[in-house]
Design an enzyme around this catalytic site. Structure first.
Site, mmCIF file in Angstrom:
data_model
loop_
_atom_site.group_PDB
_atom_site.id
_atom_site.type_symbol
_atom_site.label_atom_id
_atom_site.label_comp_id
_atom_site.label_asym_id
_atom_site.label_seq_id
_atom_site.Cartn_x
_atom_site.Cartn_y
_atom_site.Cartn_z
ATOM 1 C CB THR A 1 6.911 -2.350 3.628
ATOM 2 O OG1 THR A 1 8.282 -2.941 3.743
ATOM 3 C CG2 THR A 1 7.028 -0.917 3.971
ATOM 4 C CG ASP B 1 9.676 -1.325 7.513
ATOM 5 O OD1 ASP B 1 10.611 -1.668 8.100
ATOM 6 O OD2 ASP B 1 9.447 -1.833 6.439
HETATM 7 C C1 GP9 Z 1 8.727 -2.245 -1.656
HETATM 8 C C2 GP9 Z 1 8.988 -2.431 -0.064
HETATM 9 C C3 GP9 Z 1 9.194 -3.630 0.243
HETATM 10 O O1 GP9 Z 1 7.784 -1.469 -2.052
HETATM 11 O O2 GP9 Z 1 7.905 -2.143 0.759
HETATM 12 O O3 GP9 Z 1 9.723 -3.974 1.425
HETATM 13 P P1 GP9 Z 1 9.459 -5.277 2.251
HETATM 14 O O4 GP9 Z 1 8.028 -5.457 2.157
HETATM 15 O O5 GP9 Z 1 9.990 -6.492 1.492
HETATM 16 O O6 GP9 Z 1 10.075 -5.013 3.616
HETATM 17 MN MN MN Z 2 10.075 -3.271 4.857
#
Ligand code: GP9
Ligand code: MN
Length: 656
Positions: free
Chosen positions: A325, A500
């Site tokens: 993310t 994302d």
């Molecule tokens: C938590 C979220 C986690 O803040 O960003 O997502 P990830 O990086 O595991 O997809």
């Molecule tokens: Mn994510």
């Protein structure tokens, strides 16, 4: 006999060191108690029993590795064994000073944790003063019970004085002391590195190098181990292995950046000037569910409607690496590539950037990120300052609400964010990051509303969960859009929606393969990285589907184009609405363009990669991809140098 005698005498004389180690251990234990972070779950007796068994090779010692007691103990010994070589006054002073230093570190971490849910890292220390307005509230964070961290320092001084006088009378031989000192060093080393290596082997290496958050490192290094590793990393990156960039090279990069910026115009230029901007970044949203049905039910009716009524990019790709993310955010904010290892959010948290929020700020925009999770995760609360993001509306700012998966459900999260957006001065820039559809996509049964007959096999659970979860998120997006319309904001808002990164559904997932047609290498490569991008342009009522390739690195230049503002010359992407030549370059050198798709080989050797023609979807001689590959590699290198050398700061200083 004489030696044994003096050895035991010397051993007994180490009682002050023993008390010292025990006290520090207690403080570390108290820290994990206060912060409610991992520590041992066994009672002391059970622990000793397991420990002895492990030492004598009677059992695997499984549970002694849980929690942090071995490594906490080990790291204390490792960093203090040299005290044993000292005697007299010097020894007393060393013990006192070390106690003061360690106690101060543990106390500072405890207080800092109370506010940030994080440990104090070198990054934090090196940007003290920028950590927001915590300064004034730091005193409010202290509790009387924190005195327990330092109370002994006052009490212990007289005890040491008595001990010191006694010690000075007896003859303190060097050899026994050396034997004991080296033994302590050895034990400290073993107690630190046996559990450390064990957790590195059990998947910890990934966590350790990925640098998701300090707390994840702490989870298997313990408090002192965390600081040791953190200081080592800092010294290594900033001094031992620092790459230096000559003024000449910096100039060349500056030149390259200015030349490369291919931002052609489009009919939409400035359409969102002065309007509110909302970026909706959806967790794990891939394109293969868009405009699709399963067992006769539409999976994403609301997103589908938007793809038909707004501007939709159906040849758009995510470029994240280990930073997941945070990499998607990084691409959006800076139009730079994520790092090859670790995450830019952790590794380059104190660099200078010229971010999208900063550019917008120059045009009177205020900016807020909405994400219902701990602010320290991915180091967000630190790096957002560098991006000049004004506010971070995070977990504790959101109301309780019903949690699904990791946090507050997306429906409540989006509507509450909208409430807050309404209260902001115009024009505002809001980045909303959802979380409900996070792997493993589990939801309470009542929300699993899709009929997934034929997908009930255990091996299909992730696929099944994913479809249900995305369907839920689609409803949340639908409600959010409706609310924007009800509030009369729709016609005055630039809204972007995109995923994302991929969901983590793999080639080996039979249901995913069959549904998304990803059996062939080429198809999987494309589909795994393809995410939807939907743009609602204020005051535009013509819908359009754009098939030209684009990727997350192009988001910032495109938003700037729509808002009618000058893009930064440090951005590597280009305007998605123009005819600029583009390709989606991925971290390993793979790329997707309108003509080709290149799948880099795991060994990194170009000739071992596979080049595909996108029209025919068939493999072509690898040479055909060479030129675009070189373009991509060049961009990756420039991006890496910008981060590694903090070159935005250098170039700015140079041009001033
Ligand atoms: C938590 C979220 C986690 O803040 O960003 O997502 P990830 O990086 O595991 O997809
Ligand atoms: Mn994510």
């Amino acid at each position: 006999m004489k030696f044994i005698n003096s050895f035991f005498k010397t051993l007994v004389q180490q009682y002050d060191y023993l008390i010292f180690v025990f006290i520090i251990l207690l403080k570390i234990y108290y820290f994990s108690h206060l912060t409610n972070t991992v520590f041992i779950t066994l009672t002391p007796l059970e622990y000793l029993n397991q420990f002895a068994g492990w030492l004598l090779n009677l059992n695997e010692g499984g549970q002694i590795f849980e929690g942090l007691i071995l490594i906490s103990f080990g790291t204390i010994l490792l960093s203090t064994f040299w005290i044993i070589f000292l005697k007299g006054k010097l020894r007393l002073i060393a013990i006192l000073v070390l106690n003061i230093i360690f106690s101060f570190i543990i106390l500072a971490d405890a207080v800092y944790f109370r506010y940030f849910g994080d440990l104090i890292s070198m990054t934090v220390l090196s940007q003290l003063g920028q950590v927001g307005d915590v300064g004034e509230s730091i005193t409010a964070l202290f509790r009387w019970s924190d005195l327990l961290f330092i109370i002994d320092i006052l009490l212990i001084i007289p005890i040491f004085f008595i001990g010191y006088k006694k010690d000075s009378k007896s003859k303190n031989k060097f050899i026994p002391r050396a034997v004991i000192g080296l033994a302590v060093l050895f034990i400290g080393f073993q107690l630190t590195f046996i559990p450390f290596n064990k957790s590195m082997e059990n998947g910890g290496a990934f966590q350790f190098n990925k640098l998701i958050s300090n707390m994840r490192v702490y989870n298997f290094t313990g408090l002192l181990g965390f600081h040791g590793a953190d200081i080592y990393r800092y010294v290594n990156d900033n001094y031992l292995n620092k790459t230096t960039y000559s003024a000449e090279e910096v100039k060349d990069i500056d030149q390259w950046l200015t030349n490369e910026n291919n931002l052609l115009s489009s009919e939409y230029e400035g359409i969102a000037e002065g309007k509110n901007i909302i970026i909706l970044q959806v967790e794990a949203l891939q394109n293969f569910v868009i405009n699709q049905e399963i067992n006769g039910q539409v999976i994403t009716p609301n997103l589908n409607k938007l793809t038909q009524e707004e501007v939709y990019f159906d040849n758009f790709y995510e470029q994240t690496a280990l930073g997941r993310t945070s990499d998607a955010e990084f691409l959006l904010n800076n139009s730079l590539y994520p790092t090859a290892s670790g995450s830019a959010y952790m590794l380059y948290a104190k660099n200078e950037y010229e971010s999208l929020p900063e550019k917008l700020k120059q045009e009177q925009y205020n900016s807020t990120v909405y994400h219902a999770y701990n602010p320290s995760f991915w180091n967000r609360y630190i790096i957002y300052n560098q991006f000049e993001i004004d506010e971070f509306y995070s977990k504790e700012d959101f109301s309780e609400g019903e949690a699904i998966g990791w946090s507050l459900n997306d429906k409540d999260m989006l509507l509450e964010s909208l409430e807050d957006i309404k209260s902001r001065a115009q024009p505002s820039y809001s980045h909303l990051i959802t979380l409900t559809s996070h792997h493993p996509f589990e939801m309470p049964e009542k929300y699993e509303t899709m009929n997934l007959e034929g997908y009930t096999d255990y091996s299909m659970r992730y696929f099944r969960n994913y479809i249900n979860s995305i369907h839920y998120v689609d409803e949340a997006v639908g409600q959010f859009v409706d609310a924007l319309k009800e509030e009369g904001m729709w016609d005055n808002t630039l809204l972007l929606i995109y995923g994302d990164h991929s969901s983590g559904l793999t080639k080996d997932d039979p249901a995913f393969n069959a549904f998304a047609n990803t059996g062939e290498e080429y198809n999987y490569f494309i589909e795994d990285k393809r995410i939807p991008l939907i743009m609602h342009l204020p005051g535009n009522d013509q819908s359009e589907t754009i098939n030209k390739v684009g990727s997350q690195i192009d988001l910032a230049p495109t938003i700037a184009h729509l808002a009618g503002i000058e893009p930064s010359s440090y951005w590597l992407g280009s305007n998605l609405l123009s005819d600029a030549k583009r390709q989606a370059t991925f971290r390993d050198g793979s790329f997707i363009s309108d003509q080709h798709a290149f799948l880099a080989a795991p060994d990194g050797i170009y000739d071992n990669g596979s080049c595909f023609d996108r029209q025919t979807e068939s493999e072509v001689p690898v040479e055909e991809c060479r030129e675009e590959f070189n373009t991509g590699i060049q961009e990756l290198r420039i991006s890496d140098k910008i981060l590694d050398g903090n070159l935005i700061q250098r170039i700015k200083a140079m041009n001033n």
